[in-house]
Design a protein around this motif. Structure first.
Motif, PDB file in Angstrom:
ATOM      1  N   ALA B 229      56.207  21.869  38.732  1.00 49.03           N
ATOM      2  CA  ALA B 229      56.436  22.472  37.607  1.00 49.03           C
ATOM      3  C   ALA B 229      57.706  22.368  36.773  1.00 49.03           C
ATOM      4  O   ALA B 229      58.584  21.605  37.144  1.00 49.03           O
ATOM      5  CB  ALA B 229      56.473  24.017  37.910  1.00 49.03           C
ATOM      6  N   MET B 230      57.269  22.583  35.446  1.00 47.95           N
ATOM      7  CA  MET B 230      58.735  22.409  34.750  1.00 47.95           C
ATOM      8  C   MET B 230      58.871  23.932  33.814  1.00 47.95           C
ATOM      9  O   MET B 230      57.826  24.467  33.823  1.00 47.95           O
ATOM     10  CB  MET B 230      58.507  21.558  33.614  1.00 47.95           C
ATOM     11  CG  MET B 230      58.491  20.168  34.024  1.00 47.95           C
ATOM     12  SD  MET B 230      58.229  18.941  32.712  1.00 47.95           S
ATOM     13  CE  MET B 230      57.901  17.435  33.736  1.00 47.95           C
ATOM     14  N   THR B 231      59.875  24.354  33.735  1.00 46.63           N
ATOM     15  CA  THR B 231      59.930  25.725  32.845  1.00 46.63           C
ATOM     16  C   THR B 231      61.156  25.304  31.692  1.00 46.63           C
ATOM     17  O   THR B 231      61.689  24.332  31.742  1.00 46.63           O
ATOM     18  CB  THR B 231      60.939  26.785  33.754  1.00 46.63           C
ATOM     19  OG1 THR B 231      61.959  26.122  34.051  1.00 46.63           O
ATOM     20  CG2 THR B 231      59.944  26.896  34.965  1.00 46.63           C
ATOM     21  N   ALA B 253      58.780  29.974  29.066  1.00 49.52           N
ATOM     22  CA  ALA B 253      57.562  29.207  29.143  1.00 49.52           C
ATOM     23  C   ALA B 253      57.710  28.593  30.721  1.00 49.52           C
ATOM     24  O   ALA B 253      58.741  28.060  30.923  1.00 49.52           O
ATOM     25  CB  ALA B 253      57.282  28.498  28.203  1.00 49.52           C
ATOM     26  N   PHE B 254      56.527  28.166  31.156  1.00 48.19           N
ATOM     27  CA  PHE B 254      56.490  27.259  32.294  1.00 48.19           C
ATOM     28  C   PHE B 254      55.015  26.397  32.238  1.00 48.19           C
ATOM     29  O   PHE B 254      54.227  27.035  31.581  1.00 48.19           O
ATOM     30  CB  PHE B 254      56.536  28.094  33.679  1.00 48.19           C
ATOM     31  CG  PHE B 254      55.158  28.473  34.255  1.00 48.19           C
ATOM     32  CD1 PHE B 254      54.754  29.681  33.782  1.00 48.19           C
ATOM     33  CD2 PHE B 254      54.461  27.895  34.926  1.00 48.19           C
ATOM     34  CE1 PHE B 254      53.564  30.119  34.286  1.00 48.19           C
ATOM     35  CE2 PHE B 254      53.002  28.222  35.582  1.00 48.19           C
ATOM     36  CZ  PHE B 254      52.674  29.423  35.049  1.00 48.19           C
ATOM     37  N   VAL B 255      55.278  25.129  32.867  1.00 49.61           N
ATOM     38  CA  VAL B 255      53.883  24.419  33.092  1.00 49.61           C
ATOM     39  C   VAL B 255      53.933  23.942  34.517  1.00 49.61           C
ATOM     40  O   VAL B 255      54.845  23.632  34.893  1.00 49.61           O
ATOM     41  CB  VAL B 255      53.749  23.225  31.999  1.00 49.61           C
ATOM     42  CG1 VAL B 255      53.560  23.754  30.573  1.00 49.61           C
ATOM     43  CG2 VAL B 255      55.100  22.319  32.184  1.00 49.61           C
ATOM     44  N   ALA B 256      52.585  24.130  35.093  1.00 51.24           N
ATOM     45  CA  ALA B 256      52.508  23.644  36.318  1.00 51.24           C
ATOM     46  C   ALA B 256      51.418  22.907  36.705  1.00 51.24           C
ATOM     47  O   ALA B 256      50.153  23.206  36.013  1.00 51.24           O
ATOM     48  CB  ALA B 256      52.789  24.960  37.300  1.00 51.24           C
ATOM     49  N   LEU B 268      48.525  25.262  35.084  1.00 46.43           N
ATOM     50  CA  LEU B 268      48.932  26.686  34.735  1.00 46.43           C
ATOM     51  C   LEU B 268      49.788  26.507  33.896  1.00 46.43           C
ATOM     52  O   LEU B 268      50.658  25.545  33.598  1.00 46.43           O
ATOM     53  CB  LEU B 268      49.491  27.550  35.865  1.00 46.43           C
ATOM     54  CG  LEU B 268      48.833  27.343  37.254  1.00 46.43           C
ATOM     55  CD1 LEU B 268      49.571  28.408  38.557  1.00 46.43           C
ATOM     56  CD2 LEU B 268      47.316  28.132  37.084  1.00 46.43           C
ATOM     57  N   GLU B 269      49.723  27.450  32.793  1.00 39.96           N
ATOM     58  CA  GLU B 269      50.847  27.468  31.971  1.00 39.96           C
ATOM     59  C   GLU B 269      50.837  28.715  31.230  1.00 39.96           C
ATOM     60  O   GLU B 269      49.743  29.358  31.006  1.00 39.96           O
ATOM     61  CB  GLU B 269      50.293  26.563  30.592  1.00 39.96           C
ATOM     62  CG  GLU B 269      51.439  26.581  29.402  1.00 39.96           C
ATOM     63  CD  GLU B 269      51.111  25.392  28.386  1.00 39.96           C
ATOM     64  OE1 GLU B 269      50.038  24.731  28.452  1.00 39.96           O
ATOM     65  OE2 GLU B 269      51.976  25.396  27.464  1.00 39.96           O
TER      66      GLU B 269
END
Lengths: 397, 397, 397, 397
Positions: B229-231, B253-256, B268-269
């Motif tokens: 993930a990144m946030t 925000a996050f993306v995973a 997931l986002e």
């Protein structure tokens, strides 16, 4: 009517109004060969007046019967079964490489060395190393080079680029891109095919579909700095013709998170295992002042939202029909709402390339150069690296 | 007409047909307090005959004027400004915790120790440790416990679950989930708010929105094993009331990417920075035999594709109006196509909980237990850990 | 907390802040009885603070067991099996007529004569003569009267009305309205039902569905002057319980063209024979400066196009999520994008009626009065007349 | 490679495999001239192997400079400024009439008398009398005749026809068709143009757009028996070049109800005054066993609903991507989901016509003959008659 006038005009006259001709040598006659040939044939009368008239000089393929048929079908003056011979053809000024990925590098480098301008399909190489060699060869030879990221040349995508470039979205926060297809692979005990062989295809969903998402991310948002990814081979063995089982070594699907140099984050995903998804490429960008959404299956449309649009009671994503005379390339086509198709992207793309060739215009930033092809391959390589090492990878270019 | 009959029936009679009553003590009177109170009030006559009649026994909040007003508004018999006192109220059998995240753990554990059945809003804890403590307390006390993953109780989501559970999709390959909202945060120099304070909110888009995606992934596809993930905190300082700048410490925000135990992969986002996206939660599942797509803003619909559907000429994603009498909970509502709203999920959810309480039925697998709440928090923690360490993280439960 | 404070407040106090109470007598306990009862029960706490608190005084139906059950279910204080008796009940101040069409006129006139304010479901009468008699009686009695054109009270429709009323669309050119449903009638040898009997139902698709389109046309565009129409009975005989065949005498479907007093033209269509169409009411208005489209199955949305919207490159129909605090009634509900349902229209509608009753406000022009019900019936009659005589008919009011 | 082989093949050889050539004489070089010329140029290599190769023999227009330019652009061998002269050209075997409506009848009849096969744009005549004369002339001359109802040749429409023809929808109940466009006419004080002159255009929205709806109704559902209609001229005077005002005599819009011979009913509507509607043609058919919806702006898609589709829980309108190899004409194009455009209909249409010409196949029922053109004009005339007389009109053919 003036019989002589009419006829004469066509046969001989008005050279001063004629566009220059450019001889094209096409490698490949299947899917991409068909799409490119169609584009070359339409440019002279639909992108009118054209920057150049492409002459269908030669087409090349290994199967003589098939390539002869393709030459007859599309009107190429001659055919070759050996690309090296085609490169010695002085009438071939542009080398169009629509061959499988494994036949991208060597012929392309040879073409550069032969002084041909080069249009090569994507992904440029099967690795950043291959792409870099192609880029270096083209740069050294001083020829024009372009890689076939055709979606840059859809009116809706170009409009999106222009809006972002002009700062209309402000700071970009998010890029969200999926490219989903449904192959027969998941559904049956589909046998092994060359498309799943690493040596020939070089890559799977990532190379075939994912590189479009990478390129559009770079085109719309900016350079990709970091990636984190997972890949899957859902069926890791498949039956071969002789009944034995062969291992599948390339990705059926990948998912990735990306960090852009400008601070935006994104997700990328491509798969051949999405039941019901025919050619489902969705790209969304969210910025400070607005959002943009593109759907390849409805490629004449763009959804756009503007923060602060008045009246606020009726704010919402607008379903923009990108088909007005003032939209990119539309003055060449039909009245508003009379939609164009997927193949039209190639027409715009190759028109741009011919213009660059004859007028010495730069291919970038609107067209994708081999530099762009190389950089997309660097991101792909980082994605595979991340999936293997289970770490975020900083992309090195 | 029979005046006495009519009146008598209402006032006194037919106890044998009456459902048992359950006293509810509600903590919080804002967004969730309103949604839950509405659900309790509708259950007796819309989920008819109800498994239990919830009595609105007490409501609790710190601001006396406001909580008194809420009690009057929703018809609670009394109010408290101290939840500890409410827990001593013997008529309170169910403790409904709709308070901010920072007030989830301590009151919930106390409620368990007081023998109350507990419904707690999501995310369960601000960390897996908090959730685990709550789970352990509830298990030890032997009370029913449920966490408010309300989207499980929308008819379309429940239908999706049933289709997958029955094997209609076959092996699942992909889960794809985004939850996009548009807060005023990106657009203006919005001042600091408690929602951006780590101690109070505990989490940002991940906790608020992302946990729904995690729970739906677990509900529909199965256990999540690995995440990458990144946030982002897009605006890392905001002005406070006194004019100074305060740091923003929780994710905008996050993306995973996620790997499921069954081999599926997913993305997931969640974000609060998606201009134009009001409550845009999209969930897609692709399997061997079909695909399913859900859109929260059109929550009465489900898009479903079946591989092999005949006739093949008209195969495509069906826009299913989930509003037939044979669809989950629909026999309680209106004729087909007479749509229900977001609030209805809570009605179904709390009906289920009341049924579990009075009939000693299990909350899971259709309802989310504290175990589910804990596991969602474990995935959230792994996502934050991955973003920090820049490595894939195997989720530990 | 203050136990006494809390409790006392609820039980006795603060009369000065309490809204007046209005006793409701409900006729009918089926579909409309359920929808209205739900609305009355939600008004006090969701339309907060309410203009009036409806007391569920009495409910009336012919089947004692069923009406007793309904009274118990919804919490009516008493029930009646004879509406004449209910009208003698002094606590009944509002008479809500949700009975079948054949029971609209007589009870409504009697209610007016008894001094009750009246809310009557649509279509008001089975003929303009019936409606006129009801209108006259209500006017003569000086009671408030309203007819149940509930779609006027959906936020998206109200927004459309406000935009048109303010002149935002300029001159209106077109009104286009369809209401399509799918009954089991076309698919099977469905037996005769009372819904197809002329005496009871009075009308078919025209009365049931078409009157909504007529009313919305009048609400949004203006008075209808001329109509041309065709009707169809697709299955003209159906089996009865005793095995004989009974003639079907009311319309399965109608199509009509309409001319408005302001020069606009329109089409109206309703049917129960549209396979797959659940509750498909689509309304479109095209004007000089813009267009508006509404879809009942996505009732929280409105599509709006503005001529001249800048930037022109991104002009298009906006998908407006009608769910912001500044949208009609939305401040009473949930955060943006947390959608409401079909039943919510009744809540807004009956709130308006109660306000008119207690504050002596006019029901129109936003609410539909018996005058509106009468005029809709005049248009319906003209439609039937046109279908019969095969001529355009000027509507007489 | 085989230079001689390649070149020789193209220049001279394999006559046995070559399709016959057919000389085309094109009248008109504007919108339709462009669309038809494009089609002729693509047929040889995209509808491969083609039934015939169209030779672009001659193009004709009144403005010599413009027609010469068109000839050069599209590659016509010669041009004419007088269609009578073109008809004496023996190499012209097919006369393609893409001229304005006022130039349909006379040249077409002359072409028939000259023994040319004729393709004429729609509407065939400016009146049934004109069309009948054209039909009679073509029949008498024994030439092939076809009218340009191009939407019959979109894959989705052809699929719809095949489904209905095979009885998959059972008895048809409803046809619902609108064709909405947005011209600048409503928005500004647009000056008078020839398009609004009765003599030249002959008709307005009805002839231009409405005839498509009439033809599709006849193509999909069957013969139209009765019509009832209203028309509007919203702006009845417009400024001319000399500053005076000229009356507008042709319809800006029409609405109609139609009765089909098979008992179905329908609505038709076309307008140039629908703000935001670019090329919005929607066609819906509801039958006993299913429904079909087509949207021209998303012409690769078809929405289809089947009564009784299993599993019933997921019944709904399928969004069919009409882009599979087994869909009409798709094997000639691209992989699934790689969409085609509006212009492709002409390619299929003219391929069909060429096949009829060289193989003496019948143009109908899939292609529209002059008989179909005549019948569409009869319906149009009845619509105007109904609007004038304010009565239903039985169509006479």
């Amino acid at each position: 009517m003036s019989e002589s006038g009419g006829f004469t005009t066509m046969a001989g006259g008005r050279a001063e109004r004629e566009a220059p001709h450019v001889g094209v040598g096409m490698l490949g006659y299947a899917f991409m060969g068909k799409a490119h040939s169609n584009a070359y044939k339409k440019i002279p009368y639909m992108m009118y007046p054209p920057p150049a008239v492409p002459d269908l000089t030669a087409i090349c393929g290994r199967n003589e019967e098939a390539v002869a048929e393709a030459a007859r079908r599309y009107g190429y003056k001659r055919y070759y079964t050996d690309w090296e011979q085609m490169l010695t053809d002085d009438e071939v000024e542009v080398f169009d490489n629509g061959a499988p990925n494994s036949a991208h590098m060597v012929p392309t480098i040879a073409a550069a060395q032969a002084g041909k301008h080069i249009f090569c399909e994507k992904p440029l190489g099967r690795s950043p190393e291959e792409s870099k060699a192609m880029l270096d060869a083209a740069e050294k030879a001083g020829v024009k080079h372009m890689v076939g990221f055709n979606y840059r040349f859809l009116p809706a995508i170009r409009l999106a680029r222009e809006l972002i470039e002009k700062g209309k979205l402000g700071r970009v926060y998010h890029y969200r891109a999926t490219y989903l297809q449904e192959w027969v692979l998941p559904h049956y005990h589909t046998p092994m095919t060359w498309r799943l062989e690493k040596d020939v295809a070089g890559c799977g969903a990532l190379g075939d579909l994912g590189t479009h998402l990478i390129d559009l991310g770079r085109f719309l948002v900016g350079e990709i700095e970091t990636v984190g990814a997972m890949t899957r081979i859902f069926t890791d063995q498949r039956p071969t013709a002789d009944g034995s089982m062969a291992p599948v070594e390339i990705d059926d699907a990948f998912v990735a998170t990306v960090g852009f140099a400008n601070g935006a984050i994104g997700t990328l995903e491509a798969t051949r295992f999405a039941a019901g998804r025919k050619n489902h490429e969705i790209v969304e960008v969210n910025g400070e002042h607005g959002s943009i959404v593109f759907d390849l299956e409805r490629l004449n449309e763009l959804k756009v939202y503007w923060v602060g649009q008045e009246p606020k009671e009726t704010q919402g994503f607008a379903d923009v029909m990108v088909s007005e005379p003032f939209h990119p390339w539309w003055s060449n086509w039909w009245p508003q709402g009379h939609m164009i198709g997927w193949e039209h992207g190639f027409i715009h793309e190759l028109t741009h390339f011919l213009d660059c060739v004859v007028n010495d215009n730069p291919v970038g930033p609107y067209g994708a150069t081999f530099e762009d092809g190389y950089r997309a391959d660097c991101v792909s390589a980082a994605i595979l690296d991340s999936a293997r090492t289970k770490r975020h990878i900083d992309v090195t270019y």
